[in-house]
Design an enzyme around this catalytic site. Structure first.
Site, PDB file in Angstrom:
ATOM      1  N   GLY A  39     -81.371 -14.589  45.303  1.00 46.78           N
ATOM      2  CA  GLY A  39     -81.462 -16.051  45.270  1.00 46.78           C
ATOM      3  C   GLY A  39     -80.760 -16.645  44.062  1.00 46.78           C
ATOM      4  O   GLY A  39     -80.532 -17.847  43.997  1.00 46.78           O
ATOM      5  N   GLY A  40     -80.424 -15.785  43.115  1.00 46.11           N
ATOM      6  CA  GLY A  40     -79.610 -16.221  41.985  1.00 46.11           C
ATOM      7  C   GLY A  40     -80.315 -17.165  41.038  1.00 46.11           C
ATOM      8  O   GLY A  40     -81.548 -17.317  41.060  1.00 46.11           O
ATOM      9  N   GLU A 203     -76.552 -36.697  22.414  1.00 45.16           N
ATOM     10  CA  GLU A 203     -75.405 -36.651  23.327  1.00 45.16           C
ATOM     11  C   GLU A 203     -74.132 -37.005  22.565  1.00 45.16           C
ATOM     12  O   GLU A 203     -74.094 -37.985  21.830  1.00 45.16           O
ATOM     13  CB  GLU A 203     -75.639 -37.629  24.496  1.00 45.16           C
ATOM     14  CG  GLU A 203     -74.424 -37.915  25.357  1.00 45.16           C
ATOM     15  CD  GLU A 203     -73.816 -36.683  26.030  1.00 45.16           C
ATOM     16  OE1 GLU A 203     -74.548 -35.895  26.645  1.00 45.16           O
ATOM     17  OE2 GLU A 203     -72.584 -36.504  25.898  1.00 45.16           O
ATOM     18  N   THR A 269     -78.228 -27.835  26.388  1.00 44.32           N
ATOM     19  CA  THR A 269     -77.715 -27.925  27.764  1.00 44.32           C
ATOM     20  C   THR A 269     -76.413 -28.709  27.726  1.00 44.32           C
ATOM     21  O   THR A 269     -76.360 -29.876  28.059  1.00 44.32           O
ATOM     22  CB  THR A 269     -78.719 -28.650  28.683  1.00 44.32           C
ATOM     23  OG1 THR A 269     -79.020 -29.912  28.088  1.00 44.32           O
ATOM     24  CG2 THR A 269     -79.992 -27.867  28.868  1.00 44.32           C
ATOM     25  N   VAL A 270     -75.378 -28.015  27.269  1.00 41.78           N
ATOM     26  CA  VAL A 270     -74.089 -28.700  27.146  1.00 41.78           C
ATOM     27  C   VAL A 270     -73.141 -28.291  28.280  1.00 41.78           C
ATOM     28  O   VAL A 270     -71.955 -28.546  28.211  1.00 41.78           O
ATOM     29  CB  VAL A 270     -73.438 -28.411  25.776  1.00 41.78           C
ATOM     30  CG1 VAL A 270     -74.261 -29.041  24.664  1.00 41.78           C
ATOM     31  CG2 VAL A 270     -73.304 -26.913  25.554  1.00 41.78           C
ATOM     32  N   GLY A 271     -73.691 -27.653  29.281  1.00 38.76           N
ATOM     33  CA  GLY A 271     -72.846 -27.298  30.425  1.00 38.76           C
ATOM     34  C   GLY A 271     -72.932 -25.820  30.733  1.00 38.76           C
ATOM     35  O   GLY A 271     -73.636 -25.064  30.069  1.00 38.76           O
ATOM     36  N   ARG A 272     -72.229 -25.413  31.764  1.00 38.01           N
ATOM     37  CA  ARG A 272     -72.224 -24.013  32.182  1.00 38.01           C
ATOM     38  C   ARG A 272     -70.789 -23.551  32.290  1.00 38.01           C
ATOM     39  O   ARG A 272     -69.881 -24.351  32.527  1.00 38.01           O
ATOM     40  CB  ARG A 272     -72.938 -23.862  33.532  1.00 38.01           C
ATOM     41  CG  ARG A 272     -74.391 -24.319  33.505  1.00 38.01           C
ATOM     42  CD  ARG A 272     -75.063 -24.135  34.858  1.00 38.01           C
ATOM     43  NE  ARG A 272     -75.173 -22.731  35.218  1.00 38.01           N
ATOM     44  CZ  ARG A 272     -76.175 -21.931  34.854  1.00 38.01           C
ATOM     45  NH1 ARG A 272     -77.153 -22.400  34.113  1.00 38.01           N
ATOM     46  NH2 ARG A 272     -76.201 -20.670  35.224  1.00 38.01           N
ATOM     47  N   HIS A 445     -88.910 -48.908  60.054  1.00 36.29           N
ATOM     48  CA  HIS A 445     -89.657 -49.685  59.063  1.00 36.29           C
ATOM     49  C   HIS A 445     -91.090 -49.184  59.030  1.00 36.29           C
ATOM     50  O   HIS A 445     -91.645 -48.870  60.081  1.00 36.29           O
ATOM     51  CB  HIS A 445     -89.635 -51.154  59.470  1.00 36.29           C
ATOM     52  CG  HIS A 445     -90.402 -52.032  58.539  1.00 36.29           C
ATOM     53  ND1 HIS A 445     -89.917 -52.375  57.293  1.00 36.29           N
ATOM     54  CD2 HIS A 445     -91.625 -52.610  58.669  1.00 36.29           C
ATOM     55  CE1 HIS A 445     -90.813 -53.143  56.690  1.00 36.29           C
ATOM     56  NE2 HIS A 445     -91.856 -53.299  57.505  1.00 36.29           N
TER      57      HIS A 445
END
Lengths: 485, 447
Positions: A39-40, A203, A269-272, A445
């Site tokens: 599933g990675g 950021e 978390t600056v990218g992959r 609706h």
């Protein structure tokens, strides 16, 4: 003894396992090689666990902030993060177990180990018990990507976390610095803010989700996160960190001035980046571009004709559903069908609060593609009965169409269930729908989906549930008029 | 016991029906799985149809001479197994193996297999980005067409970017795609080559004249269609010359005995093939095709030589695959084998497919020169004629002129003038003849 297959897939993530199943459906003798999780990343340390935790965080947030208005008094509320993690793990295990069942049910051979190309036709697989040789007529590279480390912030998963570490914390940190205001940083940062963590997002760009989402959508999210106590340092650069007590002290440069931020942990978390530096891909002569993506053609075939590449390793956008689409495509190509990647749009979803989702182009991209006259309009969730009854009124559906033909070019949603609403937009764009097609489709609706119909009407200039200029005046106004709501 | 209806299986690419030549079994016969039950003549060849399962023949549906469509029930078997609705017999696995990326079924006859660079054996690595292109190219972002329509165009081998959509806002509809495939309004089945509108005049003989009418069908019909299409599509021209083949005759005489010892008969054809391949290597435009639909020239890096064979059923063109990689001896054997089986109507379909250039050997019958028709989608055909003794004027060492008798053979090259200019063809024929006149030179081209 070498094992021989028609198709060998390297990597059992959302690209690889899908490719393997489809190849097996075509009657090919297929194997999938996985070094870590069936599933990675997606199913184990990415999409699925983060969604589980985000759901939990959202639930807590609603209990604390929305339940009282609905008449609930919460007398005592406690949260056990370790139990949340257990539940999250059960979600992941169930999904990963499902993948294994499917592979097995389709007769795919699963090999657990680390594969390296010995030659373009032969893999060496290091397993727990030894080394195996695996040969195949066709290979599918689906080895994915990994988080980028920035200088001075090596992941130790104790103080400096990658997304994987941040999704495994059994205690809610009191404070968290998030370096990188992309979608992973904001999803996880927003989730911890809901759990009560004091979150600061650092950021480097001048806005969040730069190039990843429509700027107007981002504003809505930023406002909401600020309300929820998240702080943003824009155009700020993280320089380094030191240990401070039981936490970290991060040095940040903002406007030429250095600033020190203290927190329990820092999430980077600056990218992959694609895993193209592994498995001896260069050694067998695979062409890799400057950004590290394996070069592929429209069939996802590499320069070595019997080797294909899909998913994160084969180019942007690095999204699971793109990988799966390519997995099916490549398996079909290997089975002799003439197929090509010609999807018009890969929809994107960002599980922040409220959710952002998009299909097709932004206004800027449309102009760059040569559409000179655009119709653009928004319909707010505040005017939708279901959104109001869900107490989720932030956000809107924005549509962009070619003014000459009314053909829908882009849809950008920020609001409740945006992730579920966007599929209709993706279908409309793939089908080449015009605004009228969406507006004239009866939407039930009361649902959030009505906002799609109303946004199409608004873009045509005459939505019912918001005040727009009278129809007569509108037609006099001519095409290209922009309806601002 | 159970009854099983057996349908006529796929007989080959693009073959939709066949004529029942004869039954090989009769009701009451006990047959094995894979046992041939009938001979069918298609527009390409006669094939044997085997039964997919064992059983006892209960009923034969159709008599000799009937036209049976693929998928139509052909016969009924009583089997041991449980009752199942129906089964399809199989001649050959219809499924084609990758890695060739494009299946030929997507292409018109004018484009044998979508001409992607990958369909040819591509060199490992070192491919340029250009070499990685896919045909048809992906739909441009601005093309308005549903995903299903885009896929249909691809499967028909049509570049959807070139279709002018007739739908609202320029949308390319399913009908637009079918129309430009030439398949007209037919369902999304296998595309068929739409014959250009060629007048089909009727013929009425004088009343009471002694005439017999037989249907134009089977191989004869296919020959008629192919010839008509080739003449319609290709602007032909033919160049003629004669060669002094004295040395070749001597060489062949020498090798003849040797070959007989090795169990084969050696003819002139393999020598001509070798000289042709060597010459084509220098003139790659003779080993090419024009993909009219894509407006592209397809240069082939492999050499499959077709040779025209006269058979009782009509003209057939067996193909020697990768003839460049075979020795004269191997070629001789293969020619003999293919010719024999062509006469017996026993060639497999794929033994008559995929030629890159063709040789027609009219000399074995007679005539000095002919103007052959190119076997579309090839772009050239070489004609070889009878060897005759011929007087020639020769210049002696002292400059005096004297008469000499040589072995002479005529050759023609017929080419597609769209691709091949007259001067190029002249140079080609000259280079070819120089090889034929000096067969020792062929040694230099030997692999």
């Amino acid at each position: 003894m070498a094992q021989n297959f028609d198709v060998v897939v390297i990597g059992a993530g959302p690209g690889g396992y899908v490719a393997a199943i489809r190849a097996a459906q075509h009657g090919k003798k297929t194997a999938v090689i996985e070094r870590e999780y069936m599933g990675g990343v997606c199913l184990n340390v990415g999409c699925i666990p983060s969604k589980a935790l985000i759901t939990a965080g959202h639930f807590l947030h609603r209990l604390e902030h929305q339940a009282p208005e609905m008449g609930f008094t919460v007398k005592s509320l406690s949260h056990d993060m370790a139990q949340t993690q257990k539940w999250k793990q059960s979600v992941c295990d169930r999904m990963a177990g499902g993948v294994e069942q499917l592979l097995k049910g389709n007769g795919v051979t699963m090999i657990r180990g680390e594969a390296t190309f010995k030659t373009a036709h032969e893999l060496t697989v290091k397993t727990k018990t030894g080394t195996e040789t695996v040969m195949a007529k066709n290979f599918i590279l689906a080895t994915g990507s990994r988080p980028i480390e920035i200088p001075g912030f090596a992941f130790d998963e104790k103080f400096v976390l990658s997304s994987t570490g941040a999704l495994a914390l059994t205690e809610v940190p009191k404070s968290l610095i998030v370096i990188g205001g992309g979608y992973i940083g904001l999803e996880i940062g927003g989730m911890y803010a809901n759990f009560g963590t004091k979150v600061t997002v650092v950021e480097a760009n001048k806005s969040l989700l730069m190039g990843l989402a429509d700027p107007e959508c981002v504003q809505v999210v930023q406002r909401r996160m600020k309300k929820n106590g998240v702080e943003f340092l824009l155009e700020a650069k993280a320089k380094g960190w030191t240990k401070s007590g039981n936490g970290v002290e991060v040095t940040v440069e903002v406007g030429g001035k250095e600033q020190k931020l203290k927190a329990d942990k820092v999430l980077v978390t600056v990218g992959r980046k694609p895993n193209s530096d592994q498995a001896n891909l260069k050694g067998i002569g695979l062409e890799i571009d400057a950004k590290g993506f394996v070069k592929v053609n429209a069939q996802r075939r590499t320069n070595i004709p019997h080797i294909f590449a899909i998913g994160d390793i084969a180019g942007q956008p690095m999204l699971a559903h793109k990988a799966s689409h390519e997995g099916v495509l490549v398996a079909d190509v290997i089975a002799g069908q003439n197929r090509v990647y010609d999807a018009k749009t890969v929809p994107s979803v960002i599980f922040v609060e409220p959710e952002i989702a998009a299909a097709g182009v932004t206004e800027e991209e449309a102009k760059a593609k040569g559409y000179t006259e655009l119709k653009v309009a928004k319909f707010p969730f505040g005017a939708n009965g279901r959104a109001v009854s869900l107490m989720e009124t932030d956000g809107f559906v924005k549509m962009i169409a070619d003014a000459k033909t009314n053909v829908l070019l882009g849809v950008h949603i920020v609001g409740p269930e945006a992730s579920n609403l966007i599929s209709e937009a993706a279908l409309a764009i793939e089908m080449g729908a015009r605004l009228e097609d969406v507006a004239l489709t009866i939407h039930p609706h009361p649902t959030l989906g009505e906002t799609m119909m109303e946004a199409a009407e608004a873009t045509l200039g005459h939505a019912i549930h918001i005040i727009q200029r009278p129809l007569a005046a509108k037609s006099a106004g001519g095409a290209g008029a922009r309806a601002n709501v | 016991m159970a009854e099983k209806s057996i349908q006529l299986p796929e007989l080959g690419e693009g073959v939709t029906e066949g004529e029942l030549v004869r039954w090989l079994v009769k009701p009451g016969d006990k047959i094995e799985a894979d046992q041939p039950v009938a001979e069918m003549m298609t527009d390409k060849a006669t094939v044997e149809v085997p039964s997919p399962v064992a059983g006892v023949v209960k009923e034969l549906k159709g008599k000799e001479g009937d036209i049976i469509e693929v998928g139509q029930v052909m016969f009924v078997l009583e089997t041991d197994g449980a009752a199942t609705a129906s089964a399809s017999s199989h001649t050959k696995p219809a499924h084609s193996e990758a890695p060739a990326p494009a299946e030929a079924k997507a292409a018109l006859p004018s484009a044998p297999a979508a001409p992607t660079p990958q369909s040819a054996p591509a060199p490992m690595a070192a491919q340029t980005a250009g070499g990685m292109e896919v045909y048809p190219p992906p739909a441009d972002a601005k093309v308005l067409a549903t995903p299903a329509t885009r896929r249909l165009a691809r499967e028909l081998g049509i570049d959807i970017n070139t279709i002018k959509g007739t739908g609202i806002a320029g949308r390319v509809t399913r009908e637009d795609v079918l129309r430009s495939s030439g398949a007209g309004a037919t369902a999304a089945g296998a595309p068929v080559y739409q014959m250009p509108t060629i007048p089909r005049p009727s013929y009425t003989g004088p009343a009471g004249a002694a005439e017999e009418r037989v249907p134009l069908k089977g191989i004869r019909k296919k020959i008629a269609e192919n010839m008509q299409m080739s003449k319609h599509v290709i602007p032909h021209f033919t160049l003629m010359d004669e060669a002094n083949v004295t040395a070749l005759v001597e060489m062949r005489e020498e090798l003849k005995a040797q070959a007989e010892k090795l169990g084969t008969k050696i003819t002139y054809l393999p020598f001509v093939m070798k000289a042709l391949i060597a010459t084509v290597r220098d003139f790659p435009m003779f080993n090419a095709s024009i993909d009219d639909a894509a407006q592209e020239i397809v240069y082939k890096k492999y050499f499959n030589i077709g040779f025209a064979a006269d058979t009782p059923n009509g003209l057939l063109v067996p193909v020697i695959k990768n003839a460049d990689q075979k020795t004269i001896l191997q070629l001789s054997k293969e020619i003999l084998d293919l010719s024999k089986r062509a006469r017996e109507g026993k060639l497999a379909l794929d033994e008559m497919k995929g030629a890159t250039i063709t040789i027609t050997n009219i000399g074995s019958v007679g005539g000095t020169y002919a103007t052959p028709i190119i076997n579309h989608p090839e772009v050239a055909i070489l004609g070889m004629y009878k060897i005759v003794d011929k007087p020639v004027v020769k210049k002696g060492a002292d400059g005096s002129l004297e008469l000499d008798v040589i072995k002479s053979m005529n050759f023609t090259i017929t080419a597609d003038h769209r691709l091949i200019d007259g001067a190029v063809a002249a140079n080609f024929l000259k280079a070819f003849i120089s090889r034929i006149e000096n067969p020792g030179v062929l040694m230099l081209d030997m692999m």
